[in-house]
Design a protein around this motif. Structure first.
Motif, PDB file in Angstrom:
ATOM      1  N   LEU A   1      -7.551  63.152  40.125  1.00 46.05           N
ATOM      2  CA  LEU A   1      -9.526  63.437  39.543  1.00 46.05           C
ATOM      3  C   LEU A   1      -9.062  64.218  38.030  1.00 46.05           C
ATOM      4  O   LEU A   1      -9.978  63.372  37.119  1.00 46.05           O
ATOM      5  CB  LEU A   1      -9.870  64.029  40.574  1.00 46.05           C
ATOM      6  N   PRO A   2      -8.220  64.363  38.190  1.00 43.79           N
ATOM      7  CA  PRO A   2      -7.738  65.399  36.223  1.00 43.79           C
ATOM      8  C   PRO A   2      -7.971  64.018  35.584  1.00 43.79           C
ATOM      9  O   PRO A   2      -8.067  64.131  34.361  1.00 43.79           O
ATOM     10  CB  PRO A   2      -7.341  65.482  35.684  1.00 43.79           C
ATOM     11  N   LEU A   3      -7.075  63.159  36.076  1.00 46.81           N
ATOM     12  CA  LEU A   3      -6.901  61.559  34.890  1.00 46.81           C
ATOM     13  C   LEU A   3      -8.568  61.136  34.872  1.00 46.81           C
ATOM     14  O   LEU A   3      -9.025  60.509  33.917  1.00 46.81           O
ATOM     15  CB  LEU A   3      -6.474  60.863  35.617  1.00 46.81           C
ATOM     16  N   LEU A   4      -8.895  61.140  35.990  1.00 54.94           N
ATOM     17  CA  LEU A   4     -11.045  60.657  35.414  1.00 54.94           C
ATOM     18  C   LEU A   4     -10.984  61.139  35.567  1.00 54.94           C
ATOM     19  O   LEU A   4     -12.693  60.658  34.108  1.00 54.94           O
ATOM     20  CB  LEU A   4     -11.025  60.790  37.768  1.00 54.94           C
ATOM     21  N   VAL A   5     -11.089  62.509  34.961  1.00 50.94           N
ATOM     22  CA  VAL A   5     -11.779  63.307  34.422  1.00 50.94           C
ATOM     23  C   VAL A   5     -11.750  62.979  32.613  1.00 50.94           C
ATOM     24  O   VAL A   5     -12.519  62.694  31.712  1.00 50.94           O
ATOM     25  CB  VAL A   5     -12.385  65.210  34.383  1.00 50.94           C
ATOM     26  N   LEU A   6     -10.281  63.245  32.326  1.00 54.03           N
ATOM     27  CA  LEU A   6     -10.215  62.633  31.125  1.00 54.03           C
ATOM     28  C   LEU A   6     -10.318  61.666  31.039  1.00 54.03           C
ATOM     29  O   LEU A   6     -10.166  61.599  29.422  1.00 54.03           O
ATOM     30  CB  LEU A   6      -7.978  63.531  30.342  1.00 54.03           C
ATOM     31  N   SER A   7     -10.300  60.232  31.274  1.00 54.48           N
ATOM     32  CA  SER A   7     -10.704  58.988  30.648  1.00 54.48           C
ATOM     33  C   SER A   7     -11.666  58.573  30.637  1.00 54.48           C
ATOM     34  O   SER A   7     -12.370  57.962  30.665  1.00 54.48           O
ATOM     35  CB  SER A   7     -10.146  58.313  31.867  1.00 54.48           C
ATOM     36  N   LEU A   8     -12.405  59.968  31.880  1.00 54.65           N
ATOM     37  CA  LEU A   8     -14.097  59.735  31.247  1.00 54.65           C
ATOM     38  C   LEU A   8     -14.406  58.167  32.282  1.00 54.65           C
ATOM     39  O   LEU A   8     -15.179  57.827  32.263  1.00 54.65           O
ATOM     40  CB  LEU A   8     -15.188  59.527  29.773  1.00 54.65           C
ATOM     41  N   GLY A   9     -13.294  58.385  33.170  1.00 52.55           N
ATOM     42  CA  GLY A   9     -13.901  57.817  34.190  1.00 52.55           C
ATOM     43  C   GLY A   9     -13.116  56.094  33.814  1.00 52.55           C
ATOM     44  O   GLY A   9     -13.317  55.379  35.031  1.00 52.55           O
ATOM     45  N   LEU A  10     -12.272  55.194  32.812  1.00 57.85           N
ATOM     46  CA  LEU A  10     -11.613  54.484  33.129  1.00 57.85           C
ATOM     47  C   LEU A  10     -10.639  54.556  34.088  1.00 57.85           C
ATOM     48  O   LEU A  10      -9.672  53.374  33.982  1.00 57.85           O
ATOM     49  CB  LEU A  10     -11.281  54.746  31.649  1.00 57.85           C
ATOM     50  N   PHE A  11      -9.810  55.514  34.172  1.00 61.85           N
ATOM     51  CA  PHE A  11      -8.833  55.494  35.249  1.00 61.85           C
ATOM     52  C   PHE A  11      -9.369  54.894  36.622  1.00 61.85           C
ATOM     53  O   PHE A  11      -8.071  53.810  37.402  1.00 61.85           O
ATOM     54  CB  PHE A  11      -8.410  56.648  35.738  1.00 61.85           C
ATOM     55  N   THR A  12     -11.020  54.766  36.794  1.00 58.03           N
ATOM     56  CA  THR A  12     -11.076  53.914  38.103  1.00 58.03           C
ATOM     57  C   THR A  12     -10.693  52.423  38.016  1.00 58.03           C
ATOM     58  O   THR A  12     -10.289  52.306  39.091  1.00 58.03           O
ATOM     59  CB  THR A  12     -12.502  54.323  38.461  1.00 58.03           C
ATOM     60  N   LEU A  13     -10.745  51.670  36.883  1.00 60.24           N
ATOM     61  CA  LEU A  13     -10.008  50.506  36.847  1.00 60.24           C
ATOM     62  C   LEU A  13      -8.789  50.667  37.319  1.00 60.24           C
ATOM     63  O   LEU A  13      -8.594  49.580  37.791  1.00 60.24           O
ATOM     64  CB  LEU A  13     -10.414  50.067  34.832  1.00 60.24           C
ATOM     65  N   VAL A  14      -7.841  51.253  37.054  1.00 60.71           N
ATOM     66  CA  VAL A  14      -6.852  51.424  37.767  1.00 60.71           C
ATOM     67  C   VAL A  14      -6.557  51.842  38.697  1.00 60.71           C
ATOM     68  O   VAL A  14      -5.375  51.181  39.264  1.00 60.71           O
ATOM     69  CB  VAL A  14      -5.726  52.339  36.473  1.00 60.71           C
ATOM     70  N   ILE A  15      -7.511  52.332  39.158  1.00 65.89           N
ATOM     71  CA  ILE A  15      -7.359  52.176  40.819  1.00 65.89           C
ATOM     72  C   ILE A  15      -7.719  51.551  41.697  1.00 65.89           C
ATOM     73  O   ILE A  15      -6.852  50.807  42.617  1.00 65.89           O
ATOM     74  CB  ILE A  15      -8.405  53.538  40.926  1.00 65.89           C
ATOM     75  N   ASN A  16      -8.586  50.750  40.748  1.00 64.03           N
ATOM     76  CA  ASN A  16      -9.151  49.511  41.896  1.00 64.03           C
ATOM     77  C   ASN A  16      -8.406  48.767  41.600  1.00 64.03           C
ATOM     78  O   ASN A  16      -7.876  47.289  42.956  1.00 64.03           O
ATOM     79  CB  ASN A  16     -10.913  48.977  41.047  1.00 64.03           C
ATOM     80  N   ALA A  17      -7.539  48.478  40.473  1.00 66.15           N
ATOM     81  CA  ALA A  17      -6.197  47.265  40.521  1.00 66.15           C
ATOM     82  C   ALA A  17      -4.975  47.846  41.696  1.00 66.15           C
ATOM     83  O   ALA A  17      -4.646  46.692  41.976  1.00 66.15           O
ATOM     84  CB  ALA A  17      -4.922  47.697  39.132  1.00 66.15           C
ATOM     85  N   LEU A  18      -4.726  49.239  41.313  1.00 69.33           N
ATOM     86  CA  LEU A  18      -4.350  49.598  42.497  1.00 69.33           C
ATOM     87  C   LEU A  18      -4.354  49.226  44.001  1.00 69.33           C
ATOM     88  O   LEU A  18      -3.294  48.463  44.794  1.00 69.33           O
ATOM     89  CB  LEU A  18      -3.517  51.176  42.629  1.00 69.33           C
ATOM     90  N   MET A  19      -5.796  49.167  44.659  1.00 71.57           N
ATOM     91  CA  MET A  19      -5.790  49.016  45.651  1.00 71.57           C
ATOM     92  C   MET A  19      -6.009  47.932  46.039  1.00 71.57           C
ATOM     93  O   MET A  19      -6.040  46.481  47.260  1.00 71.57           O
ATOM     94  CB  MET A  19      -7.134  49.251  45.692  1.00 71.57           C
ATOM     95  N   LEU A  20      -6.227  46.700  45.214  1.00 75.63           N
ATOM     96  CA  LEU A  20      -6.167  45.439  44.886  1.00 75.63           C
ATOM     97  C   LEU A  20      -4.893  44.582  45.162  1.00 75.63           C
ATOM     98  O   LEU A  20      -3.653  43.504  46.711  1.00 75.63           O
ATOM     99  CB  LEU A  20      -6.176  44.349  43.714  1.00 75.63           C
ATOM    100  N   MET A  21      -3.993  45.235  45.025  1.00 72.17           N
ATOM    101  CA  MET A  21      -2.322  45.138  44.299  1.00 72.17           C
ATOM    102  C   MET A  21      -1.699  46.075  46.150  1.00 72.17           C
ATOM    103  O   MET A  21      -1.401  44.797  46.741  1.00 72.17           O
ATOM    104  CB  MET A  21      -1.444  46.239  43.684  1.00 72.17           C
ATOM    105  N   LEU A  22      -2.272  46.361  46.259  1.00 70.45           N
ATOM    106  CA  LEU A  22      -2.221  47.210  47.941  1.00 70.45           C
ATOM    107  C   LEU A  22      -3.109  46.209  49.000  1.00 70.45           C
ATOM    108  O   LEU A  22      -1.870  45.175  50.194  1.00 70.45           O
ATOM    109  CB  LEU A  22      -2.939  48.604  48.072  1.00 70.45           C
ATOM    110  N   THR A  23      -3.826  45.735  48.497  1.00 69.43           N
ATOM    111  CA  THR A  23      -4.241  44.825  49.855  1.00 69.43           C
ATOM    112  C   THR A  23      -4.221  43.817  49.752  1.00 69.43           C
ATOM    113  O   THR A  23      -2.957  42.838  51.097  1.00 69.43           O
ATOM    114  CB  THR A  23      -5.824  43.796  49.179  1.00 69.43           C
ATOM    115  N   SER A  24      -2.344  42.752  48.062  1.00 67.94           N
ATOM    116  CA  SER A  24      -2.131  41.808  48.765  1.00 67.94           C
ATOM    117  C   SER A  24      -0.825  42.141  48.658  1.00 67.94           C
ATOM    118  O   SER A  24      -0.524  41.836  49.933  1.00 67.94           O
ATOM    119  CB  SER A  24      -1.815  41.921  46.459  1.00 67.94           C
ATOM    120  N   ALA A  25      -0.120  43.215  49.172  1.00 67.17           N
ATOM    121  CA  ALA A  25       0.802  43.880  49.673  1.00 67.17           C
ATOM    122  C   ALA A  25       1.198  43.766  50.928  1.00 67.17           C
ATOM    123  O   ALA A  25       1.967  43.027  52.151  1.00 67.17           O
ATOM    124  CB  ALA A  25       1.436  44.834  48.816  1.00 67.17           C
ATOM    125  N   LEU A  26      -0.742  44.258  51.719  1.00 69.45           N
ATOM    126  CA  LEU A  26      -1.007  44.124  53.573  1.00 69.45           C
ATOM    127  C   LEU A  26      -1.374  42.876  53.507  1.00 69.45           C
ATOM    128  O   LEU A  26      -0.817  42.173  55.115  1.00 69.45           O
ATOM    129  CB  LEU A  26      -2.138  44.862  53.585  1.00 69.45           C
TER     130      LEU A  26
END
Length: 123
Positions: A64-89
Protein backbone atom coordinates in the motif's frame (compact mmCIF):
# COMPACT_ATOMS: atom_id res chain seq x y z
CA UNK A 1 -22.54 -17.14 -10.14
CA UNK A 2 -22.72 -15.48 -13.55
CA UNK A 3 -20.27 -12.81 -12.38
CA UNK A 4 -17.70 -15.52 -11.66
CA UNK A 5 -18.29 -17.05 -15.08
CA UNK A 6 -17.91 -13.64 -16.76
CA UNK A 7 -14.62 -13.06 -14.97
CA UNK A 8 -13.39 -16.53 -15.90
CA UNK A 9 -14.21 -15.96 -19.58
CA UNK A 10 -12.65 -12.49 -19.44
CA UNK A 11 -9.46 -13.93 -17.93
CA UNK A 12 -9.28 -16.65 -20.58
CA UNK A 13 -9.76 -14.16 -23.43
CA UNK A 14 -7.24 -11.76 -21.87
CA UNK A 15 -4.64 -14.49 -21.40
CA UNK A 16 -5.16 -15.58 -25.01
CA UNK A 17 -4.59 -11.99 -26.14
CA UNK A 18 -1.39 -11.76 -24.09
CA UNK A 19 -0.10 -15.05 -25.53
CA UNK A 20 -0.91 -13.83 -29.03
CA UNK A 21 0.57 -10.32 -28.64
CA UNK A 22 3.66 -10.88 -26.47
CA UNK A 23 6.26 -13.20 -27.95
CA UNK A 24 7.83 -14.14 -24.61
CA UNK A 25 4.54 -15.38 -23.16
CA UNK A 26 3.79 -18.87 -24.43
CA UNK A 27 1.14 -21.51 -23.97
CA UNK A 28 2.27 -25.14 -23.72
CA UNK A 29 3.64 -26.57 -26.95
CA UNK A 30 2.92 -30.22 -26.17
CA UNK A 31 -0.49 -30.20 -27.86
CA UNK A 32 -0.95 -28.15 -31.01
CA UNK A 33 -4.61 -29.03 -31.55
CA UNK A 34 -7.15 -26.28 -30.98
CA UNK A 35 -9.01 -28.29 -28.35
CA UNK A 36 -5.82 -29.05 -26.42
CA UNK A 37 -4.69 -25.43 -26.46
CA UNK A 38 -8.16 -24.28 -25.40
CA UNK A 39 -8.19 -26.71 -22.48
CA UNK A 40 -4.72 -25.56 -21.45
CA UNK A 41 -5.82 -21.94 -21.69
CA UNK A 42 -8.87 -22.62 -19.51
CA UNK A 43 -6.72 -24.33 -16.85
CA UNK A 44 -4.26 -21.42 -16.89
CA UNK A 45 -7.19 -18.96 -16.64
CA UNK A 46 -8.43 -20.86 -13.59
CA UNK A 47 -4.99 -20.70 -11.96
CA UNK A 48 -4.69 -17.00 -12.83
CA UNK A 49 -8.12 -16.32 -11.34
CA UNK A 50 -7.24 -18.12 -8.12
CA UNK A 51 -3.93 -16.24 -7.86
CA UNK A 52 -5.78 -12.95 -8.33
CA UNK A 53 -8.42 -13.97 -5.80
CA UNK A 54 -6.10 -15.19 -3.04
CA UNK A 55 -2.63 -13.68 -3.44
CA UNK A 56 -3.20 -10.32 -5.12
CA UNK A 57 -5.24 -8.69 -2.31
CA UNK A 58 -2.57 -9.65 0.24
CA UNK A 59 0.20 -8.22 -1.95
CA UNK A 60 -1.80 -5.02 -2.53
CA UNK A 61 -2.30 -4.47 1.20
CA UNK A 62 1.37 -5.12 1.95
CA UNK A 63 2.48 -2.76 -0.82
CA UNK A 64 0.00 0.00 0.00
CA UNK A 65 2.72 2.61 0.74
CA UNK A 66 4.32 1.95 -2.67
CA UNK A 67 0.93 2.16 -4.36
CA UNK A 68 0.28 5.53 -2.75
CA UNK A 69 3.76 6.89 -3.51
CA UNK A 70 3.61 5.78 -7.15
CA UNK A 71 0.01 7.01 -7.57
CA UNK A 72 -1.07 3.48 -8.41
CA UNK A 73 1.58 2.72 -11.03
CA UNK A 74 3.01 0.00 -8.78
CA UNK A 75 -0.12 -1.95 -9.75
CA UNK A 76 1.67 -2.75 -13.03
CA UNK A 77 4.44 -4.45 -11.07
CA UNK A 78 1.89 -6.34 -8.95
CA UNK A 79 0.09 -7.52 -12.11
CA UNK A 80 3.41 -8.66 -13.58
CA UNK A 81 4.24 -10.58 -10.41
CA UNK A 82 0.83 -12.28 -10.44
CA UNK A 83 1.40 -13.31 -14.07
CA UNK A 84 4.85 -14.66 -13.20
CA UNK A 85 3.39 -16.56 -10.22
CA UNK A 86 0.76 -18.05 -12.53
CA UNK A 87 3.56 -19.11 -14.85
CA UNK A 88 5.40 -20.79 -11.98
CA UNK A 89 2.28 -22.61 -10.81
CA UNK A 90 1.23 -23.71 -14.31
CA UNK A 91 4.62 -25.23 -15.10
CA UNK A 92 5.23 -25.98 -18.78
CA UNK A 93 1.63 -25.23 -19.72
CA UNK A 94 2.21 -21.45 -19.50
CA UNK A 95 5.53 -19.64 -19.53
CA UNK A 96 6.48 -16.00 -19.08
CA UNK A 97 10.12 -15.36 -19.99
CA UNK A 98 11.14 -12.34 -17.97
CA UNK A 99 9.88 -9.38 -16.00
CA UNK A 100 9.28 -6.92 -18.86
CA UNK A 101 7.19 -9.34 -20.91
CA UNK A 102 5.22 -9.95 -17.70
CA UNK A 103 4.65 -6.19 -17.30
CA UNK A 104 3.47 -5.90 -20.90
CA UNK A 105 1.35 -9.03 -20.56
CA UNK A 106 -0.16 -7.75 -17.32
CA UNK A 107 -1.07 -4.48 -19.02
CA UNK A 108 -2.65 -6.30 -21.96
CA UNK A 109 -4.54 -8.66 -19.63
CA UNK A 110 -5.86 -5.73 -17.58
CA UNK A 111 -7.11 -3.85 -20.65
CA UNK A 112 -8.63 -6.87 -22.39
CA UNK A 113 -10.19 -8.24 -19.21
CA UNK A 114 -11.75 -4.87 -18.40
CA UNK A 115 -13.11 -4.58 -21.96
CA UNK A 116 -14.54 -8.10 -22.00
CA UNK A 117 -16.11 -7.59 -18.56
CA UNK A 118 -17.73 -4.39 -19.81
CA UNK A 119 -19.17 -6.14 -22.89
CA UNK A 120 -20.34 -9.31 -21.11
CA UNK A 121 -21.68 -7.59 -18.01
CA UNK A 122 -23.71 -4.94 -19.83
CA UNK A 123 -27.35 -5.01 -18.85
Amino acid sequence: MTSILFRFVANAVALAAAVWLVGDITLGDDDTSTGGRTATLLVVALIFGLVNLVVKPIVKVLSLPLLVLSLGLFTLVINALMLMLTSALAGDAFEVDGFWPAVLGGLIISIVSWTVNMVLDSD
